[in-house]
Enzyme design. Structure first.
Site, PDB file in Angstrom:
ATOM      1  N   LYS A  10       0.846  -1.197   0.000  1.00  0.00           N
ATOM      2  CA  LYS A  10       0.000   0.000   0.000  1.00  0.00           C
ATOM      3  C   LYS A  10       0.881   1.246   0.000  1.00  0.00           C
ATOM      4  O   LYS A  10       1.986   1.220   0.533  1.00  0.00           O
ATOM      5  CB  LYS A  10      -0.838   0.024   1.282  1.00  0.00           C
ATOM      6  CG  LYS A  10      -2.026  -0.901   1.294  1.00  0.00           C
ATOM      7  CD  LYS A  10      -2.831  -0.678   2.566  1.00  0.00           C
ATOM      8  CE  LYS A  10      -3.944  -1.701   2.689  1.00  0.00           C
ATOM      9  NZ  LYS A  10      -4.984  -1.572   1.653  1.00  0.00           N
ATOM     10  N   ARG A  62     -10.374 -11.374   1.727  1.00  0.00           N
ATOM     11  CA  ARG A  62     -11.230 -12.412   1.145  1.00  0.00           C
ATOM     12  C   ARG A  62     -10.525 -13.767   1.121  1.00  0.00           C
ATOM     13  O   ARG A  62     -11.164 -14.801   1.223  1.00  0.00           O
ATOM     14  CB  ARG A  62     -11.687 -11.973  -0.256  1.00  0.00           C
ATOM     15  CG  ARG A  62     -10.576 -11.830  -1.243  1.00  0.00           C
ATOM     16  CD  ARG A  62     -10.967 -10.966  -2.442  1.00  0.00           C
ATOM     17  NE  ARG A  62     -11.110  -9.547  -2.083  1.00  0.00           N
ATOM     18  CZ  ARG A  62     -11.426  -8.597  -2.946  1.00  0.00           C
ATOM     19  NH1 ARG A  62     -11.671  -8.893  -4.211  1.00  0.00           N
ATOM     20  NH2 ARG A  62     -11.540  -7.337  -2.557  1.00  0.00           N
TER      21      ARG A  62
HETATM   22  N1  BES Z   1      -8.163  -3.685   4.452  1.00  0.00           N
HETATM   23  C1  BES Z   1      -8.326  -3.215   3.127  1.00  0.00           C
HETATM   24  C2  BES Z   1      -9.607  -2.441   2.921  1.00  0.00           C
HETATM   25  C3  BES Z   1      -9.757  -1.131   3.667  1.00  0.00           C
HETATM   26  C4  BES Z   1      -9.480   0.063   3.027  1.00  0.00           C
HETATM   27  C5  BES Z   1     -10.243  -1.098   4.956  1.00  0.00           C
HETATM   28  C6  BES Z   1      -9.666   1.256   3.691  1.00  0.00           C
HETATM   29  C7  BES Z   1     -10.414   0.094   5.616  1.00  0.00           C
HETATM   30  C8  BES Z   1     -10.138   1.270   4.995  1.00  0.00           C
HETATM   31  C9  BES Z   1      -8.338  -4.412   2.168  1.00  0.00           C
HETATM   32  O1  BES Z   1      -7.580  -5.496   2.538  1.00  0.00           O
HETATM   33  C10 BES Z   1      -7.788  -3.933   0.865  1.00  0.00           C
HETATM   34  O2  BES Z   1      -6.647  -3.578   0.830  1.00  0.00           O
HETATM   35  N2  BES Z   1      -8.615  -3.944  -0.159  1.00  0.00           N
HETATM   36  C11 BES Z   1      -8.216  -3.532  -1.442  1.00  0.00           C
HETATM   37  C12 BES Z   1      -8.789  -4.486  -2.447  1.00  0.00           C
HETATM   38  C13 BES Z   1      -8.219  -4.348  -3.830  1.00  0.00           C
HETATM   39  C14 BES Z   1      -6.778  -4.732  -3.859  1.00  0.00           C
HETATM   40  C15 BES Z   1      -9.037  -5.220  -4.756  1.00  0.00           C
HETATM   41  C16 BES Z   1      -8.740  -2.114  -1.666  1.00  0.00           C
HETATM   42  O3  BES Z   1      -9.803  -1.788  -1.170  1.00  0.00           O
HETATM   43  O4  BES Z   1      -8.041  -1.334  -2.319  1.00  0.00           O
HETATM   44 MN    MN Z   2      -5.579  -5.309   1.881  1.00  0.00          MN
END
Ligand code: BES
Ligand code: MN
Ligand code: ZN
Length: 479
Positions: free
Chosen positions: A283, A357
């Site tokens: 990230k 997931r």
């Molecule tokens: N934990 C994150 C989602 C999240 C984002 C929670 C902001 C709380 C606040 C999740 O694991 C994630 O990183 N999701 C990705 C999915 C994508 C790679 C398909 C996302 O939301 O960008």
């Molecule tokens: Mn994630």
């Protein structure tokens, strides 16, 4: 904070302030507000006139009583539209009382149960909502403040709440609500504390230890720990893969609440990523700042079980989470890897940041083996859900309309908002894999829905609802 429901007249209570309420555009001052106005020789109605106080929800005036009553001050608080008045209004009022106390440095308040006098709400519901609002607004997280902060003189906080009622029914049914409000607020505060604790201290092992703390004598709660060995034996290779980049071993918890008379069985599954760096699909720095919250689903499960010990419903409840940390260490799972879930489904990893997931696949398969009548998962699953619904509203996606309707109803009643998004099957197309059964991501549109469609593959025919709580899991600012 000490909250007491006692028999008596609020005008005669000695305290820092007296809370009085007024519906929007009310023609006359009625009830306690009217009585107080008489005591103050019409000063309240004069002020309302002069300051054009309209009674909008949360609107307030705080003024001294100049010795005309036992309370030192009066806080007149607007209840808003009488037609829109409900338990959530009362919950907000609890919050306003805490805020006003902080602003005006007051420590004790006397109030009636809002809405009971006008028969707008049963006493039990009003007492519960008021208690929840008071305790949740008063909750703070100071564990990590230093010695200097702890020495400093704190602003005055609301410490004593006297709820006074004269009505027999209110005195009979109010205490039940007060008790329920305390239990639910304490469960919520526990979940908040777990979420607020930094990932260095809230490791997978620690999170499971928090679940084990709930096993006390007479609670009907047991907790099975699924350590790495057990997870391997069960074939939870999807969840195990996510954990591989971290120094911390994955570990799961399977809580069970089993009452004597059980009418139904439900399974509640929580996402439990103690820190989400994104893994090798790292990230950006800013998005990582709050990723200690990625175990909020599991925190909700733990909070729920704390409440079950007191509420004792006649339902068997399984609470399940697989705790992992998503890190980019040398043995981390990679984009392009294929991992196999507990039910044999093969998953091609396109993005290691879609780890929730992947862990939930195994958790849901395991949960379904308990043969529940229904399953609900809570997961901080997608940023896309926050884009769609904002920070205050969680996404609801379900394979069962009845369950969905019940959850929407519960959301309204509790003031924890849900909005349904469709499980639209054609959106499965981009998450179909060329080399495995399924991809863990595909395309950037409708991310929340695609996440849920992925999960749906692991729940079979069991009625199931997925709550994407990425938005409400964390409050950056006061609400
Ligand atoms: N934990 C994150 C989602 C999240 C984002 C929670 C902001 C709380 C606040 C999740 O694991 C994630 O990183 N999701 C990705 C999915 C994508 C790679 C398909 C996302 O939301 O960008
Ligand atoms: Mn994630
Ligand atoms: Zn995550």
């Amino acid at each position: 904070m000490n909250i007491e429901l006692i028999q008596g007249n609020i005008l005669e209570k000695t305290c820092d302030f007296l809370a009085l309420y007024q519906f929007k555009d009310a023609k006359r001052l009625t009830g306690a507000t009217g009585a107080a106005d008489q005591e103050m020789a019409g000063a309240i109605s004069a002020l309302i006139e002069q300051k054009s106080f309209a009674g909008k929800l949360g609107e307030n005036m705080v003024f001294p009583t100049f010795g005309k009553m036992k309370a030192r001050s009066v806080a007149l608080i607007g209840l808003g539209d009488k037609k829109k008045f409900n338990a959530d209004t009362v919950r907000k009022i609890g919050g306003y009382l805490v805020k006003l106390s902080r602003e005006h440095r007051m420590r004790s308040v006397a109030t009636n149960l809002p809405g009971v006098e006008t028969a707008s709400l049963p006493a039990c519901e009003s007492a519960q909502a008021l208690t929840e609002g008071l305790l949740l607004a008063g909750h703070q997280f100071h564990t990590y403040k230093g010695a200097q902060f702890k020495k400093e003189k704190k602003p005055r906080e609301l410490g004593q709440v006297f709820i006074l009622e004269t009505d027999k029914r209110a005195l009979k049914f109010g205490p039940e609500g007060l008790e329920a409000g305390c239990v639910l607020a304490e469960a919520t505060m526990l979940a908040r504390d777990l979420v607020n604790t930094p990932s260095a201290d809230m490791t997978p092992a620690q999170l499971v230890e928090e679940a084990q703390k709930l096993i006390v004598r007479g609670s009907n709660i047991s907790c099975k720990v699924l350590d790495q060995k057990v997870m391997e034996r069960l074939g939870m290779n999807a969840a195990l893969s996510v954990a591989r980049g971290s120094q911390y071993a994955p570990v799961g918890a399977h809580l069970v609440y089993r009452p004597k008379n059980s009418k139904k069985t439900v399974a509640i599954v929580g996402k439990a990523v103690t820190f989400d760096s994104g893994g090798l699909s790292l990230k950006p720095a800013q998005s990582m700042e709050t990723m200690k919250i990625d175990m909020a689903g599991a925190a909700s499960v733990i909070g729920l079980f704390k409440a079950l010990t007191v509420l004792k419903p006649e339902v068997t409840v399984h609470g399940i989470f697989l705790a992992v940390e998503n890190m980019p260490g040398g043995s981390a799972y990679r984009p392009g890897d294929v991992v196999t879930a507990m039910d044999g489904t093969t998953i091609e990893i396109k993005n290691t940041d879609a780890e929730g997931r992947v862990t939930l696949a195994d958790a849901l398969v395991y949960a379904n083996k308990q043969k529940p009548d229904l399953m609900i998962d809570l997961a901080t699953l997608t940023g896309a859900c926050v884009v769609a619904l904002g920070e205050d509203i969680a996404g609801l996606m379900t394979n069962n309309e009845r369950l969905g309707q019940k959850l929407l109803r519960a959301a309204k009643d509790t003031g924890e908002l849900l909005w349904e998004l469709p499980l639209y099957e054609p959106y499965m197309e981009p998450i179909k894999s060329k080399i495995a059964d399924i991809n863990n991501t595909g395309g950037c549109e409708a991310g929340a829905i695609k996440g849920a469609l992925f999960l749906k593959l692991f729940v079979g025919d069991t009625p199931w609802a997925h709550l994407d709580i990425a938005g409400p899991s964390y409050a950056e600012k006061e609400t």
